[in-house]
Each structure stands twice: as structure tokens, then as C-alpha cells.
Design a protein around this motif. Structure first.
Motif, mmCIF file in Angstrom:
data_model
loop_
_atom_site.group_PDB
_atom_site.id
_atom_site.type_symbol
_atom_site.label_atom_id
_atom_site.label_comp_id
_atom_site.label_asym_id
_atom_site.label_seq_id
_atom_site.Cartn_x
_atom_site.Cartn_y
_atom_site.Cartn_z
ATOM 1 N N ASP A 35 0.833 -1.210 0.000
ATOM 2 C CA ASP A 35 0.000 0.000 0.000
ATOM 3 C C ASP A 35 0.866 1.257 0.000
ATOM 4 O OD1 ASP A 35 -2.349 -1.433 -0.080
ATOM 5 O OD2 ASP A 35 -2.799 -1.180 2.056
ATOM 6 N N LYS A 86 2.005 1.794 -3.526
ATOM 7 C CA LYS A 86 0.887 2.231 -4.370
ATOM 8 C C LYS A 86 0.583 3.706 -4.125
ATOM 9 C CE LYS A 86 -1.440 -2.194 -4.982
ATOM 10 N NZ LYS A 86 -2.668 -2.976 -4.696
ATOM 11 N N MET A 91 0.806 6.845 -6.798
ATOM 12 C CA MET A 91 -0.234 7.847 -7.038
ATOM 13 C C MET A 91 0.292 9.261 -6.809
ATOM 14 S SD MET A 91 -3.872 6.261 -5.772
ATOM 15 C CE MET A 91 -3.385 5.593 -4.199
ATOM 16 N N LYS A 132 -4.209 8.794 -15.591
ATOM 17 C CA LYS A 132 -4.638 7.392 -15.627
ATOM 18 C C LYS A 132 -4.080 6.700 -16.870
ATOM 19 C CE LYS A 132 -8.690 4.392 -15.833
ATOM 20 N NZ LYS A 132 -10.159 4.309 -15.829
ATOM 21 N N THR A 185 0.904 -0.166 -14.899
ATOM 22 C CA THR A 185 0.142 -1.104 -14.070
ATOM 23 C C THR A 185 -1.184 -1.425 -14.742
ATOM 24 O OG1 THR A 185 -0.789 -1.534 -11.874
ATOM 25 C CG2 THR A 185 -0.936 0.722 -12.671
ATOM 26 N N ASP A 197 -3.647 -2.518 -12.652
ATOM 27 C CA ASP A 197 -4.491 -2.509 -11.464
ATOM 28 C C ASP A 197 -5.622 -1.490 -11.679
ATOM 29 O OD1 ASP A 197 -5.642 -1.917 -8.937
ATOM 30 O OD2 ASP A 197 -3.777 -2.412 -7.895
ATOM 31 N N ASP A 209 -8.315 -0.752 -10.048
ATOM 32 C CA ASP A 209 -8.706 0.056 -8.898
ATOM 33 C C ASP A 209 -7.727 1.212 -8.687
ATOM 34 O OD1 ASP A 209 -10.452 0.644 -6.750
ATOM 35 O OD2 ASP A 209 -9.216 -0.484 -5.343
ATOM 36 N N LEU A 210 -6.457 0.943 -8.776
ATOM 37 C CA LEU A 210 -5.437 1.985 -8.636
ATOM 38 C C LEU A 210 -5.588 3.032 -9.743
ATOM 39 C CD1 LEU A 210 -2.984 2.797 -6.905
ATOM 40 C CD2 LEU A 210 -1.567 1.416 -8.426
ATOM 41 N N HIS A 214 -9.240 11.161 -8.260
ATOM 42 C CA HIS A 214 -8.652 11.687 -7.025
ATOM 43 C C HIS A 214 -9.175 13.063 -6.620
ATOM 44 C CE1 HIS A 214 -5.771 13.671 -9.826
ATOM 45 N NE2 HIS A 214 -5.703 14.584 -8.871
ATOM 46 N N LEU A 229 -7.223 2.582 0.937
ATOM 47 C CA LEU A 229 -6.143 3.156 0.146
ATOM 48 C C LEU A 229 -6.548 4.503 -0.459
ATOM 49 C CD1 LEU A 229 -3.224 2.389 -0.737
ATOM 50 C CD2 LEU A 229 -4.234 1.594 -2.885
#
Length: 191
Positions: free
Chosen positions: A57, A60, A64, A92, A99, A101, A103-104, A111, A144
Motif C-alpha cells: 500500500d 501504491k 499515485m 490514468k 500497471t 491494477d 482500482d489503482l 482523485h 487506500l
């Protein structure tokens, strides 16, 4: 993730974009690179305070931090986060090269939604319920995401009251360990 961050920090497009910015409302630090530095300090405070559950986490969140605002230099202002010329949408897209991912990637894209919902709430006493519920569906790891909202929102020039408000709104609908009391105290501004 640590290797990916190092690769990003060496990327010419990233290096050019983080030089962007002048002091302005909400961002008295000016350049994106100074904002990133402030967020890295917040990340360390939360890490040292035991608020971040895992090393995964931590990385990650650091990812971000480095990507989320790195495309403000390329954006068309005042576009929604789903518009291809919004800085978060561009971030993004860039992040998706590093990545898969989902969700990330959604966290990066959305954000700033907490701020937009809060502004609407301040002006009208309510907010766009559909927009809020779309956000509730888009994000899976609320711990997160809310940690990132705290990291990004606890900087000079930002209204901290939106953070507790947003965390409390999320807690009405989603389970999360994050509490409004986790909001960091104001830090002294660095020259």
C-alpha cells in the motif's frame, strides 16, 4: 512498484511536466514537483504513524503521488475526470502503461472527486448523488483511496474540513478503517 516509480522519475515527459505550475489558490507551492514533495512528507507521516497497513500500500500511494497531478501541464482546465484532456484522465492513461491494477487507475482518475463534491455541498447544501454513487462503484479499496485523499488534501492552501466531511460521507456507505481523525495537522510551509 518501487522500480516503476524510479522509471517514472527518469521519464522525460514526467520531468518536464513536474516543472509546471505557479503559486495559486489551493497550491501556493506552485510547481507540481513541490506538491509531490509535500505529499511524500505526508506519506511518511502516515507510514510512521502506523496508518498504512502494508508495504505494498505504501508503494501504491507513492505511485499515485508521483502520477496524479503530473499532467496538469497538458490538461484543458475545467474538464470532468472522464474527459480525455483532464489531467486526471491523462494521468490514468500514463499510469496504465505501468500497471493494470484497475482500482489503482480509478483512484488516479477520480482523485479530485472529493473536492468537487465538497464544493457543490458548500454551495447548495447537497451534492450530485449520481456522481457520488458512481465514485462509490469505481473505487474498491476505500482504505487506500481515503489515505491518498488525506495525503493529497493535507497541504498548504487546502481546506482540511473537506477531508473529514468526505471520509464521514464514505463511511455511511462503505466499510473503511480510515477515520476523519487521521487527517494530518497543518505542516509548516517549506521555502
Amino acid at each position: 512498484m518501487k522500480d516503476i516509480i524510479e522509471k517514472i522519475k527518469a521519464d522525460a515527459r514526467y520531468l518536464r511536466n513536474i516543472e509546471y505550475g505557479e503559486p495559486r489558490a489551493g497550491h501556493p507551492e506552485g510547481k507540481v514537483k513541490r506538491h509531490i514533495a509535500d505529499l511524500e512528507k505526508n506519506l511518511e507521516l502516515l507510514w510512521q504513524g502506523g496508518k498504512i497497513g502494508t508495504l505494498d500500500d505504501y508503494w501504491k500511494l507513492k505511485f499515485m503521488i508521483h502520477v496524479h497531478d503530473a499532467f496538469k501541464a497538458e490538461e484543458e482546465r475545467n474538464k470532468p475526470p472522464t474527459h480525455p484532456h483532464n489531467h486526471a484522465f491523462l494521468a490514468k492513461q500514463y499510469a496504465s502503461q505501468h500497471t493494470d491494477d484497475t482500482d489503482l487507475l480509478n483512484m488516479i482518475q477520480f482523485h479530485d472527486e472529493n473536492y468537487e463534491l465538497w464544493k457543490e455541498y458548500l454551495q447548495t447544501g447537497s451534492y450530485d448523488a449520481e456522481r457520488f454513487h458512481n465514485l462509490l462503484k469505481a473505487i474498491q479499496n476505500w482504505d487506500l483511496f481515503l489515505l491518498f485523499i488525506i495525503i493529497d488534501g493535507c497541504t498548504m492552501g487546502k481546506d482540511y474540513s473537506k477531508l473529514g466531511w468526505f471520509i464521514d460521507e464514505i463511511r455511511k456507505y462503505k466499510k473503511t478503517a480510515v477515520e476523519a481523525s487521521w487527517v494530518l495537522p497543518p505542516q509548516p510551509q517549506q521555502p
